[in-house]
Structure formats: C-alpha cells, structure tokens
Scaffold this active site. Structure first.
Site, PDB file in Angstrom:
ATOM      1  N   CYS A 253       0.252   1.875   7.545  1.00  0.00           N
ATOM      2  CA  CYS A 253      -0.427   1.311   6.361  1.00  0.00           C
ATOM      3  C   CYS A 253      -0.331  -0.208   6.353  1.00  0.00           C
ATOM      4  CB  CYS A 253       0.172   1.896   5.090  1.00  0.00           C
ATOM      5  SG  CYS A 253       1.953   1.748   5.037  1.00  0.00           S
TER       6      CYS A 253
ATOM      7  N   GLU B 248       8.633   0.844  -3.782  1.00  0.00           N
ATOM      8  CA  GLU B 248       9.712   1.604  -3.166  1.00  0.00           C
ATOM      9  C   GLU B 248      10.687   0.612  -2.552  1.00  0.00           C
ATOM     10  OE1 GLU B 248       7.376   4.530  -0.646  1.00  0.00           O
ATOM     11  OE2 GLU B 248       8.276   5.897  -2.126  1.00  0.00           O
TER      12      GLU B 248
ATOM     13  N   ASN C 244       2.309   9.768   9.120  1.00  0.00           N
ATOM     14  CA  ASN C 244       2.518   8.687  10.099  1.00  0.00           C
ATOM     15  C   ASN C 244       3.992   8.326  10.318  1.00  0.00           C
ATOM     16  OD1 ASN C 244       2.488   7.620   7.517  1.00  0.00           O
ATOM     17  ND2 ASN C 244       1.582   5.687   8.136  1.00  0.00           N
TER      18      ASN C 244
ATOM     19  N   GLU D  30       1.899   4.841  -2.979  1.00  0.00           N
ATOM     20  CA  GLU D  30       1.882   3.912  -1.837  1.00  0.00           C
ATOM     21  C   GLU D  30       0.658   4.291  -1.019  1.00  0.00           C
ATOM     22  OE1 GLU D  30       3.747   1.429  -1.484  1.00  0.00           O
ATOM     23  OE2 GLU D  30       5.509   1.852  -2.709  1.00  0.00           O
TER      24      GLU D  30
HETATM   25  P1  NAD Z   1      -3.597  11.868   2.769  1.00  0.00           P
HETATM   26  O1  NAD Z   1      -3.836  11.195   1.475  1.00  0.00           O
HETATM   27  O2  NAD Z   1      -4.669  12.659   3.372  1.00  0.00           O
HETATM   28  O3  NAD Z   1      -2.354  12.876   2.646  1.00  0.00           O
HETATM   29  C1  NAD Z   1      -1.063  12.453   2.278  1.00  0.00           C
HETATM   30  C2  NAD Z   1      -0.317  13.620   1.686  1.00  0.00           C
HETATM   31  O4  NAD Z   1      -0.973  14.028   0.491  1.00  0.00           O
HETATM   32  C3  NAD Z   1      -0.253  14.857   2.577  1.00  0.00           C
HETATM   33  O5  NAD Z   1       0.993  15.482   2.419  1.00  0.00           O
HETATM   34  C4  NAD Z   1      -1.360  15.731   2.003  1.00  0.00           C
HETATM   35  O6  NAD Z   1      -1.170  17.099   2.243  1.00  0.00           O
HETATM   36  C5  NAD Z   1      -1.241  15.423   0.520  1.00  0.00           C
HETATM   37  N1  NAD Z   1      -2.455  15.654  -0.260  1.00  0.00           N
HETATM   38  C6  NAD Z   1      -3.743  15.599   0.146  1.00  0.00           C
HETATM   39  N2  NAD Z   1      -4.582  15.873  -0.894  1.00  0.00           N
HETATM   40  C7  NAD Z   1      -3.794  16.111  -1.973  1.00  0.00           C
HETATM   41  C8  NAD Z   1      -4.062  16.417  -3.342  1.00  0.00           C
HETATM   42  N3  NAD Z   1      -5.291  16.569  -3.800  1.00  0.00           N
HETATM   43  N4  NAD Z   1      -3.023  16.567  -4.173  1.00  0.00           N
HETATM   44  C9  NAD Z   1      -1.759  16.403  -3.733  1.00  0.00           C
HETATM   45  N5  NAD Z   1      -1.445  16.126  -2.451  1.00  0.00           N
HETATM   46  C10 NAD Z   1      -2.445  15.964  -1.581  1.00  0.00           C
HETATM   47  O7  NAD Z   1      -3.076  10.730   3.744  1.00  0.00           O
HETATM   48  P2  NAD Z   1      -2.710  10.854   5.269  1.00  0.00           P
HETATM   49  O8  NAD Z   1      -3.978  10.912   6.041  1.00  0.00           O
HETATM   50  O9  NAD Z   1      -1.687  11.926   5.482  1.00  0.00           O
HETATM   51  O10 NAD Z   1      -1.952   9.469   5.520  1.00  0.00           O
HETATM   52  C11 NAD Z   1      -2.628   8.328   5.867  1.00  0.00           C
HETATM   53  C12 NAD Z   1      -2.759   7.425   4.667  1.00  0.00           C
HETATM   54  O11 NAD Z   1      -1.486   7.129   4.127  1.00  0.00           O
HETATM   55  C13 NAD Z   1      -3.346   6.081   5.032  1.00  0.00           C
HETATM   56  O12 NAD Z   1      -4.331   5.718   4.089  1.00  0.00           O
HETATM   57  C14 NAD Z   1      -2.181   5.131   4.935  1.00  0.00           C
HETATM   58  O13 NAD Z   1      -2.493   3.802   4.669  1.00  0.00           O
HETATM   59  C15 NAD Z   1      -1.366   5.744   3.863  1.00  0.00           C
HETATM   60  N6  NAD Z   1       0.017   5.297   3.956  1.00  0.00           N
HETATM   61  C16 NAD Z   1       0.482   4.411   3.028  1.00  0.00           C
HETATM   62  C17 NAD Z   1       1.786   3.944   3.106  1.00  0.00           C
HETATM   63  C18 NAD Z   1       2.322   2.974   2.082  1.00  0.00           C
HETATM   64  O14 NAD Z   1       3.530   2.850   1.980  1.00  0.00           O
HETATM   65  N7  NAD Z   1       1.481   2.301   1.318  1.00  0.00           N
HETATM   66  C19 NAD Z   1       2.623   4.378   4.127  1.00  0.00           C
HETATM   67  C20 NAD Z   1       2.112   5.272   5.059  1.00  0.00           C
HETATM   68  C21 NAD Z   1       0.803   5.728   4.959  1.00  0.00           C
END
Ligand code: NAD
Length: 452
Positions: free
Chosen positions: A262, A433, A132, A229
């Site tokens: 998020c 962070e 995102n 996060e």
């Molecule tokens: P996601 O968890 O599907 O993927 C995030 C990252 O993790 C990607 O690079 C993905 O390839 C990797 N990943 C997936 N499975 C993995 C595993 N088993 N082991 C290691 N890496 C793995 O999330 P997304 O759909 O890309 O992002 C959306 C989510 O991120 C939402 O839930 C959002 O709230 C969250 N988010 C949180 C923050 C924050 O600061 N709290 C900021 C932005 C987004």
C-alpha cells in the site's frame, strides 16, 4: 462445508484447503469471543497482558522458520523478506507488551469533586486482513487489541490464511480459550457478517478503498468503531539537488513485495532538468532485479499473489495505451510472475497515474517547479506514504508539510516504523495503527466524577 483452495502462486500448486466460513460460523465465534471477554481476560491486569504478549512473541520466534516458509509458499514472498517479516511480527508483540502497562487514565481536580478517567477495552474486535502482509498486518491489529484487554475474531484474506491460522494455534495455551479466534472465508460472506454482527464493537480493516467504503457503511448500522487502512498511490519527489545515485537506486520503494504494498511509491515525480538522467539510472537499476523462485536467496521479486491479480495488474498496463520502457508482459511458465515495469509519458490524470495498480508498475512524471511537484503529489484521492529527495533542508521541510500524506520519508524509501503512527489522509483511510496511538483505537475512555 465449502472450502477455499490455497495455492502457491510461484508454482500454481494447491497447498491445502480451508473452510469457507459462513455467517453462522461468525455468529458462533463472536459469541465465544464475548464469553472470553466476560471472563478472566476482560478483567486481566495490564502486567498479565504484558506477560501473555511476551510469551506469544517468544512462540513466534521459536517457530519463525516454519512461519517464514508458510508465508513464502502462500504469498510468494522471497524467503529473505518472509524471514524479516516474521522477526518484525515478534517485535510488534514485544512493543505492545511493553505499552500494555503504560496505558492509563488520569485524575483531574474539578469543582466540588475529583474527575477520573479510565481506559477500558472495547470488547470483541473484528480484524479483517489483506493478503499482502498477512501475518504482519494481523499483528499490527492483534497486539494493541490484546494489550488493552479486548478479544478478537480475525478474518484473514481468502488467498492467504496460513500464517494467521498457525499464529492462532500458537496462541492456544498462552491466552485463555476464545481470546484469539480465526474464521477463514470470503469477504462477501464471512467478512460482511463480521462487520454486521451486533456483538462486535470494532472493526479494524486493512484492504482496498472500495471495500473500506462498504465496511464503513455497514458498520454505521451498529455505530461500530472503525479503523480503515486503505489504498495508496504514493509519490516519490526527486529534486535536481538530490543525491541522484540514492534516489535512482530506490527502486525497491515501488518493487518490494512485487509492488503489492500500500506504501509503494508508484509515482516518481522528477525535476525536469535531471529527468532523462534519472530515468536512465532508474531503468538500469531496475534491470538488475531478479524475478524468480521465492526460495532462492538472491530473488528480489517473487510472483504476484494469484492469477486473477496478475490479470488485474496487466489490465492496467494494457489499457494505458503507452509502451513501457521495460516490462509490461506476463512472464511465461508456471506461477504468476510479472516483470518490473517502468513507464514514462503517462498523463498525470491517466488511470495508470491515478489508480492503485498493486503490482510492479511505476510511472515517472516530470515537473518544473516545487509548486508543480506538490500539486502533482497531491493530485490523488489517496494520501498514505511518500518520499522526498533533496539536499536542501528548508525545501525538505516546506515540501514535507505541503504534501498531504500520513507518512513521508526524507532521502529514504522507508515507510512504516513500529514506533510511529501509520495511517492515511483522504481515501487512504481512517485512524492510525502502530505507535502508542494504536492503543486509543482499541479502548474507550470513561470519565468518572466523584463528589467530595
Ligand atoms: P480487499 O479489500 O479485497 O480485501 C481485504 C480483506 O477484506 C480480505 O480479508 C477480504 O476477504 C475482506 N473483505 C472483502 N470484502 C469484504 C466485505 N464486503 N466486508 C468485509 N470484509 C471484506 O483488499 P485486498 O485485495 O486483499 O488487499 C489489497 C488492498 O489492501 C490494496 O488496496 C492495498 O493498498 C490495501 N492495503 C492497505 C494497507 C494500509 O495499511 N493502508 C496495507 C496493506 C494493504
């Protein structure tokens, strides 16, 4: 080697393909990062790291338009937002360039001797980034990691690796070989291999709560440091004494980045006496938002990031069984466009009011008392962000202290400030962070006793 096809979500066209990295690619890259850590970078002085981060910030600024165009094409962000994010990314580097020289240990007088504490880098850090805010979130991790003298392996999200790959090119020649590494690939393969690798000392992850749980479990095998996060379902609490125009004008607190944020205030909690008036104004303001071409200067909402994600968002809307006041239908034509969607009449415990939709969908719920507003705000497994609208300073302080969330804005929809720590309560995450606190997440403290 297998490839990941990178698609422009506004047009559906393929932009390019990148390698789908394997566990052996991760292993090779971690070893490279370990060698770089053992070399000059791992022993560098803070002022050398300050200079390197400042030079990298300048390189980001010099290439800002190219990076903004890439982020716009790859994520579908409106170009104005993309330009703002690149400028902000450079500021993150500048901020930690300054802090690199400030992080230091202490001396403590002890019986029979002197105590010293040293701040030492961890080693190789694995940075796993979502789609995102690809460049910005990478820099929230990369800048403090480098400031403390670590080396990194970055695993960008499979849909959005382009700006991170360009950043790594810019870092060549500024940082020694092997300090900043990127492996593109899927989470299940490259991401999981990075988390499991014994040569990685820390994982800093931003993404969904579900993936965060799996990462925490895997990292436990090697007792890695982890920062998480994760997701959010943040509330905006609007009391009857609020400046109604401002509160009902805060529509971008949920629709910014097409709701893929998020910190999105996807639950508005509004005092019953002003509920009807608030909803009318909120809908009126939402109708003014322009959904369309990310390259057009007046676009407010670009597309969702991918077709699969649009299906997921629409699934929440369909399963709710409630008719929205506006939106709720996929937009025709190419690209993954979805309109701002406003719901009332959703039960507080319904899926739509509890789960993170991560799209332009808001539920507005009424409350009758301050106690009920706090209870509704806290009725979630998340706790990342939030807003509170009132002109009563005493109430603002009471409610701000009672809402269990890592960040809260009073009479504002702003979420994240570079100078303040950012992170979640509950299942929104672990650790912080940004701010000076981020340096703690990328260093160990060694205590030395010196007998006299
Ligand atoms: P996601 O968890 O599907 O993927 C995030 C990252 O993790 C990607 O690079 C993905 O390839 C990797 N990943 C997936 N499975 C993995 C595993 N088993 N082991 C290691 N890496 C793995 O999330 P997304 O759909 O890309 O992002 C959306 C989510 O991120 C939402 O839930 C959002 O709230 C969250 N988010 C949180 C923050 C924050 O600061 N709290 C900021 C932005 C987004």
């Amino acid at each position: 080697m297998r490839s990941l096809f990178i698609v422009n979500p506004a047009t559906g066209e393929t932009i390019t393909a990148v390698p789908a990295g394997s566990a052996s690619d991760i292993d090779r890259t971690v070893q490279k990062a370990q060698r770089a850590f053992e070399g000059e970078w791992g022993h560098s002085a803070p002022r050398e790291r300050t200079a390197a981060l400042q030079t990298l910030a300048a390189a980001v600024r010099d290439n800002a338009e190219e990076l903004a165009q890439l982020e716009c094409a790859n994520v579908g962000k409106p170009i104005g937002s993309a330009r703002g994010e690149i400028g902000y990314a450079a500021r993150v580097l500048d901020y930690y360039a300054g802090l690199a020289s400030v992080a230091r240990g202490e001396t403590v007088g002890l019986s029979g001797g002197l105590g010293l504490t040293l701040r030492e880098p961890l080693g190789v850090c694995g940075l796993i980034v979502p789609w995102n805010f690809p460049l910005v979130i990478t820099l929230w991790k990369l800048a403090p990691a480098l400031a403390m003298g670590n080396t990194v392996v970055i695993k960008p999200a499979e849909w959005t690796p382009l700006t991170v790959l360009r950043l790594a090119e810019l870092a060549k020649g500024i940082l020694p070989e092997g300090v900043v590494n990127v492996v593109t690939g899927t989470g299940a393969e490259a991401g999981a291999a990075l988390v499991a690798h014994p040569g990685v000392c820390k994982i800093s992850f931003t993404g969904s709560t579900m993936t965060g749980r799996a990462i925490m479990a895997s990292a436990a095998q090697t007792v890695k440091r982890v920062s998480l996060e994760l997701g959010g379902k943040s509330a905006s609490l609007v009391f009857a004494d609020a400046d109604l125009e401002k509160a009902a004008g805060s529509v971008m607190s949920v629709f910014d980045n097409t709701g893929q944020d998020c910190c999105a205030r996807s639950r508005y909690l509004v005092e019953k006496s002003i509920f009807k008036d608030f909803v009318e104004r909120f809908v009126e303001n939402t109708k003014k938002l322009i959904v369309g071409d990310p390259l057009a200067a007046n676009t407010d909402l670009g597309p969702l990031v991918a077709a699969a994600h649009r299906e997921r968002v629409h699934g929440f809307v369909e399963r709710s069984g409630v008719k929205p006041l506006m939106g709720g239908k996929k937009l025709d034509g190419p690209g993954c466009f979805y309109p701002p969607t406003v719901f009332t009449g959703v039960a507080p415990d319904a899926e739509l009011a509890q789960q993170e939709v991560f799209g332009p969908v808001v539920t507005i719920l009424p409350f009758e008392s301050e106690a009920e507003a706090i209870a509704l705000a806290n009725n979630t497994l998340y706790g990342l962000s939030g807003s509170l609208w009132t002109q009563d300073a005493a109430r603002a302080m009471r409610v701000a202290r009672a809402v269990r969330t890592g960040a809260l804005s009073v009479n504002s929809s702003s979420s994240v400030h570079l100078e303040l720590p950012f992170g979640g309560y509950g299942q929104s995450g672990l650790g912080r962070e940004l701010g000076p606190q981020a340096l703690d997440a990328y260093s160990e403290v060694k205590s030395i006793y010196w007998a006299q």
